[in-house]
Structure formats: structure tokens, C-alpha cells
Design a protein around this motif. Structure first.
Motif, PDB file in Angstrom:
ATOM      1  N   SER A   1       1.968  -2.460  -4.083  1.00 19.64           N
ATOM      2  CA  SER A   1       0.781  -3.009  -3.379  1.00 19.64           C
ATOM      3  C   SER A   1      -0.429  -1.902  -3.176  1.00 19.64           C
ATOM      4  O   SER A   1      -0.096  -0.942  -2.550  1.00 19.64           O
ATOM      5  N   LEU A   2      -1.783  -2.148  -3.554  1.00 20.28           N
ATOM      6  CA  LEU A   2      -2.668  -1.118  -3.253  1.00 20.28           C
ATOM      7  C   LEU A   2      -3.427  -1.802  -1.837  1.00 20.28           C
ATOM      8  O   LEU A   2      -3.824  -2.929  -2.101  1.00 20.28           O
ATOM      9  N   ILE A   3      -3.441  -1.140  -0.978  1.00 19.80           N
ATOM     10  CA  ILE A   3      -3.844  -1.560   0.464  1.00 19.80           C
ATOM     11  C   ILE A   3      -5.122  -0.703   0.777  1.00 19.80           C
ATOM     12  O   ILE A   3      -5.200   0.420   0.935  1.00 19.80           O
ATOM     13  N   ASP A   4      -6.039  -1.601   1.141  1.00 16.54           N
ATOM     14  CA  ASP A   4      -7.366  -0.903   1.875  1.00 16.54           C
ATOM     15  C   ASP A   4      -6.946  -0.806   3.317  1.00 16.54           C
ATOM     16  O   ASP A   4      -7.212  -1.756   4.096  1.00 16.54           O
ATOM     17  N   ALA A   5      -6.313   0.337   3.676  1.00 15.14           N
ATOM     18  CA  ALA A   5      -5.793   0.640   5.051  1.00 15.14           C
ATOM     19  C   ALA A   5      -6.975   0.447   6.037  1.00 15.14           C
ATOM     20  O   ALA A   5      -6.699  -0.056   7.123  1.00 15.14           O
ATOM     21  N   ALA A   6      -8.218   0.844   5.807  1.00 15.80           N
ATOM     22  CA  ALA A   6      -9.313   0.834   6.706  1.00 15.80           C
ATOM     23  C   ALA A   6      -9.600  -0.623   7.214  1.00 15.80           C
ATOM     24  O   ALA A   6     -10.088  -0.841   8.511  1.00 15.80           O
ATOM     25  N   ASN A   7      -9.564  -1.508   6.300  1.00 16.46           N
ATOM     26  CA  ASN A   7      -9.657  -2.919   6.344  1.00 16.46           C
ATOM     27  C   ASN A   7      -8.768  -3.891   6.722  1.00 16.46           C
ATOM     28  O   ASN A   7      -8.759  -5.166   6.798  1.00 16.46           O
ATOM     29  N   GLY A   8      -7.278  -3.335   6.544  1.00 16.51           N
ATOM     30  CA  GLY A   8      -6.237  -4.028   6.576  1.00 16.51           C
ATOM     31  C   GLY A   8      -6.073  -5.104   5.755  1.00 16.51           C
ATOM     32  O   GLY A   8      -5.500  -6.384   6.024  1.00 16.51           O
ATOM     33  N   LYS A   9      -6.181  -4.779   4.346  1.00 17.14           N
ATOM     34  CA  LYS A   9      -5.941  -5.868   3.390  1.00 17.14           C
ATOM     35  C   LYS A   9      -5.373  -5.477   2.066  1.00 17.14           C
ATOM     36  O   LYS A   9      -5.566  -4.174   1.826  1.00 17.14           O
ATOM     37  N   VAL A  10      -4.911  -6.232   1.380  1.00 15.83           N
ATOM     38  CA  VAL A  10      -4.138  -6.031   0.241  1.00 15.83           C
ATOM     39  C   VAL A  10      -5.275  -6.300  -1.122  1.00 15.83           C
ATOM     40  O   VAL A  10      -5.767  -7.401  -1.132  1.00 15.83           O
ATOM     41  N   VAL A  11      -5.418  -5.216  -1.779  1.00 12.50           N
ATOM     42  CA  VAL A  11      -6.411  -5.126  -2.781  1.00 12.50           C
ATOM     43  C   VAL A  11      -5.836  -5.729  -4.013  1.00 12.50           C
ATOM     44  O   VAL A  11      -6.283  -6.613  -4.822  1.00 12.50           O
ATOM     45  N   LEU A  12      -4.552  -5.065  -4.477  1.00 11.69           N
ATOM     46  CA  LEU A  12      -3.880  -5.431  -5.696  1.00 11.69           C
ATOM     47  C   LEU A  12      -2.255  -5.407  -5.387  1.00 11.69           C
ATOM     48  O   LEU A  12      -1.923  -4.621  -4.591  1.00 11.69           O
ATOM     49  N   ARG A  13      -1.739  -6.553  -5.735  1.00 12.34           N
ATOM     50  CA  ARG A  13      -0.289  -6.810  -5.601  1.00 12.34           C
ATOM     51  C   ARG A  13       0.412  -7.062  -6.981  1.00 12.34           C
ATOM     52  O   ARG A  13       0.102  -7.958  -8.039  1.00 12.34           O
ATOM     53  N   GLU A  14       1.308  -6.280  -7.407  1.00 10.48           N
ATOM     54  CA  GLU A  14       1.803  -6.278  -8.862  1.00 10.48           C
ATOM     55  C   GLU A  14       3.314  -6.283  -8.590  1.00 10.48           C
ATOM     56  O   GLU A  14       4.126  -5.594  -7.786  1.00 10.48           O
ATOM     57  N   GLN A  15       4.070  -7.229  -9.210  1.00  8.84           N
ATOM     58  CA  GLN A  15       5.631  -7.448  -9.297  1.00  8.84           C
ATOM     59  C   GLN A  15       6.199  -6.487 -10.205  1.00  8.84           C
ATOM     60  O   GLN A  15       6.840  -6.864 -11.195  1.00  8.84           O
ATOM     61  N   THR A  16       6.129  -4.981  -9.867  1.00  6.24           N
ATOM     62  CA  THR A  16       6.344  -3.958 -10.994  1.00  6.24           C
ATOM     63  C   THR A  16       6.570  -2.883 -10.069  1.00  6.24           C
ATOM     64  O   THR A  16       5.870  -2.871  -8.815  1.00  6.24           O
ATOM     65  N   ALA A  17       7.201  -1.663 -10.665  1.00  2.00           N
ATOM     66  CA  ALA A  17       7.455  -0.637  -9.816  1.00  2.00           C
ATOM     67  C   ALA A  17       5.897   0.152  -9.886  1.00  2.00           C
ATOM     68  O   ALA A  17       5.083  -0.129 -11.030  1.00  2.00           O
ATOM     69  N   CYS A  18       5.561   0.951  -8.944  1.00  5.45           N
ATOM     70  CA  CYS A  18       4.098   1.576  -9.103  1.00  5.45           C
ATOM     71  C   CYS A  18       3.985   2.757 -10.217  1.00  5.45           C
ATOM     72  O   CYS A  18       5.023   3.216 -10.687  1.00  5.45           O
ATOM     73  N   GLU A  19       2.616   3.019 -10.832  1.00  4.73           N
ATOM     74  CA  GLU A  19       2.674   3.931 -11.770  1.00  4.73           C
ATOM     75  C   GLU A  19       3.142   5.153 -11.214  1.00  4.73           C
ATOM     76  O   GLU A  19       3.258   5.489  -9.789  1.00  4.73           O
ATOM     77  N   PRO A  20       3.025   6.147 -12.196  1.00  4.54           N
ATOM     78  CA  PRO A  20       3.651   7.744 -11.649  1.00  4.54           C
ATOM     79  C   PRO A  20       2.617   8.069 -10.567  1.00  4.54           C
ATOM     80  O   PRO A  20       1.521   7.832 -10.794  1.00  4.54           O
TER      81      PRO A  20
END
Length: 273
Positions: free
Chosen positions: A254-273
Motif C-alpha cells: 500500500s502506498l500511503i499519503d501519510a500527511a492526509n491519512g489515506k491510501v493512494v494505491l493498494r496492490e495484492q502483491t509484494a512491494c517493488e524492490p
């Protein structure tokens, strides 16, 4: 002699009946085995679907826990660890083992900053590419040429015919990147170059790329130490969650916009390197 010949047809009929019975039994056994195997496959498939769905719900719950944690701190300077990547955070939910790891994206260069087509940004990225090649020994394209190619790939007003003539044929993105691995689609990139560059780049919304000079690697610090900081620095984190069901593992990135407390992108896979 007459009686002996009259008994022969009866014997042949009994032999045919026996063979027929054996054939019926063989077919019945084969059908039963096939049904049993099919049932086992269906049970395993159903179990896998159930585990995947359950892991997704549990991972989303873990994602919310991380969001709540990030809401309690003021920014990346208040993180509880001194490195770009947090130590693994392990916990259990309904008997399912869950492991979470958080990465600060301010330790990487945002490829979408190149969409601005500013020479200064292209220069920083070119230095990054050349330095990665020098330190890793990987065969890298020219940093200056790759910087221009990335900018051109994201430019909505260009349609480089070189992509149409490539093998396989493709078109340029004409938009900002969603994930950093889209860099593989840019002319001049190779799998070797991507493997070497992947730990230093990211893609998130916006065309700025603040760098955390406290936690970043020495390579990143050397390149961006003299880079002026922007007035408003976006704060993105990447969360990798791993749910364990016995020998099987399910991943969520999950890529999280921490400043605004929301998820930008969610993938059902391991994160990229």
C-alpha cells in the motif's frame, strides 16, 4: 457329442458377462476416483479463495492500524526508527500471523518529478543513474539520456514513434507514473539497470521529491545534499503486509499519503524492490 457342443455357447456367454461386469466395475472405480480428485481440487480451491479473502480483510485492518499510528505523529522526523525502513512489526489476528514493514518514500527519488521537464531535476536524476552504475557495476544507460527519455515518456503532448517501432510495439505513457516499475517501459532501460536502480526510485502523485537526508542511503545523500528543500513537502509511506496461513503467504503493498491519512494505491502483491 451332441450334448457337449450344446454346452459351449453357454460357457462363452458366461465369459462375455464376466468381462462386461469387470468393465463396468473398472469404469465405476475410475469415475469414483475422478470425482474424489475433483472434490479435493474444489476443496483446495475454495480454501485458497477463503484464505486470500481473509488475508485481504486482515491486511486492510493492519493498514488502518498503521494509518492511525501515522496520524499521531507530525511528520517523518518523528518516526520511531532512524532508518528508511522500519523494523518488522509482527502481530496475530484471529490466529493469522501478520507482519508489517513501513518504508519512507522520502528516501527515494520520485520519478514523477521529471514530468516537470526542469533541467535541474533531470540533472539530479542523471547523477543518480550514473552514480548507481558506478557503485554497483551494472550496465546503465546514460543518465542524461534516460532523464530526457523519462520526461518525454510522461509528456502528454508527445508520442515518440520509437516506441511503436520497438519489439514488442508499445506507446509512451503520456502521464505521470503510477508505479516505479513503469520505468522499464522507457527506451534505454534494461532489466539489469532496473534491478540496480529500483531501491533508489519511487513513483507517487505530484512533481516534487523531498529527500530525507537523515535516513537516506549515503548514495542519495551525496547526490541531493545541495538540493534546496521545497516549501511543501509531500509525505508518502509504503506499507508491505504479509499474512501467513501455514506454508502459504499473502502479500499486500500500500502506498500511503501519510500527511492526509489515506491510501493512494493498494496492490495484492509484494512491494517493488
Amino acid at each position: 457329442m451332441i450334448n457337449k457342443y450344446r454346452k459351449a455357447p453357454a460357457r462363452r456367454q458366461k465369459g462375455v458377462a464376466l468381462l462386461t461386469a469387470l468393465l463396468v466395475v473398472a469404469l465405476a472405480v475410475t469415475a469414483a476416483v475422478a470425482m474424489a480428485l475433483r472434490s479435493q481440487v474444489d476443496i483446495r480451491r475454495t480454501s485458497a479463495v477463503f484464505e486470500r479473502d481473509q488475508s485481504r480483510h486482515i491486511a486492510i485492518g493492519g493498514e488502518k492500524m498503521v494509518l492511525q499510528f501515522l496520524e499521531r505523529i507530525d511528520g517523518p522526523d518523528d518516526l520511531l526508527w532512524d532508518t528508511c525502513r522500519s523494523p518488522p512489526l509482527s502481530f496475530s489476528v484471529d490466529g493469522v500471523k501478520l507482519q508489517a514493514t513501513v518504508d519512507s518514500m522520502q528516501c527515494r527519488y520520485n520519478l514523477n518529478a521529471l514530468a516537470s521537464a526542469e533541467e535541474a531535476e533531470q540533472g539530479y536524476f542523471a547523477r543518480l543513474v550514473d552514480q548507481v552504475g558506478a557503485e554497483t557495476g551494472a550496465a546503465m544507460p546514460s543518465g542524461a539520456q534516460l532523464a530526457l527519455a523519462v520526461t518525454d515518456w510522461m509528456d502528454p503532448e508527445t508520442d515518440d514513434p520509437a516506441y511503436r517501432g520497438a519489439e514488442p510495439a508499445r506507446v509512451s505513457g503520456n502521464r505521470d507514473m503510477l508505479v516505479a516499475s513503469e520505468l522499464n517501459s522507457v527506451l534505454g532501460m534494461t532489466s539489469e539497470a532496473w534491478q540496480a536502480l529500483a531501491p533508489y526510485v519511487v513513483a507517487y502523485p505530484g512533481r516534487s521529491s523531498p529527500i530525507d537526508l537523515k535516513r537516506s542511503s549515503d548514495l542519495i545523500k551525496d547526490i541531493f545534499a545541495d538540493r534546496p528543500a521545497g516549501e511543501q513537502s509531500p509525505w508518502y509511506m509504503r506499507l508491505e503486509l504479509v499474512a501467513e496461513f501455514g506454508p502459504r503467504r499473502f502479500y499486500q503493498c500500500s502506498l500511503i499519503d501519510a500527511a492526509n491519512g489515506k491510501v493512494v494505491l493498494r496492490e495484492q502483491t509484494a512491494c517493488e524492490p
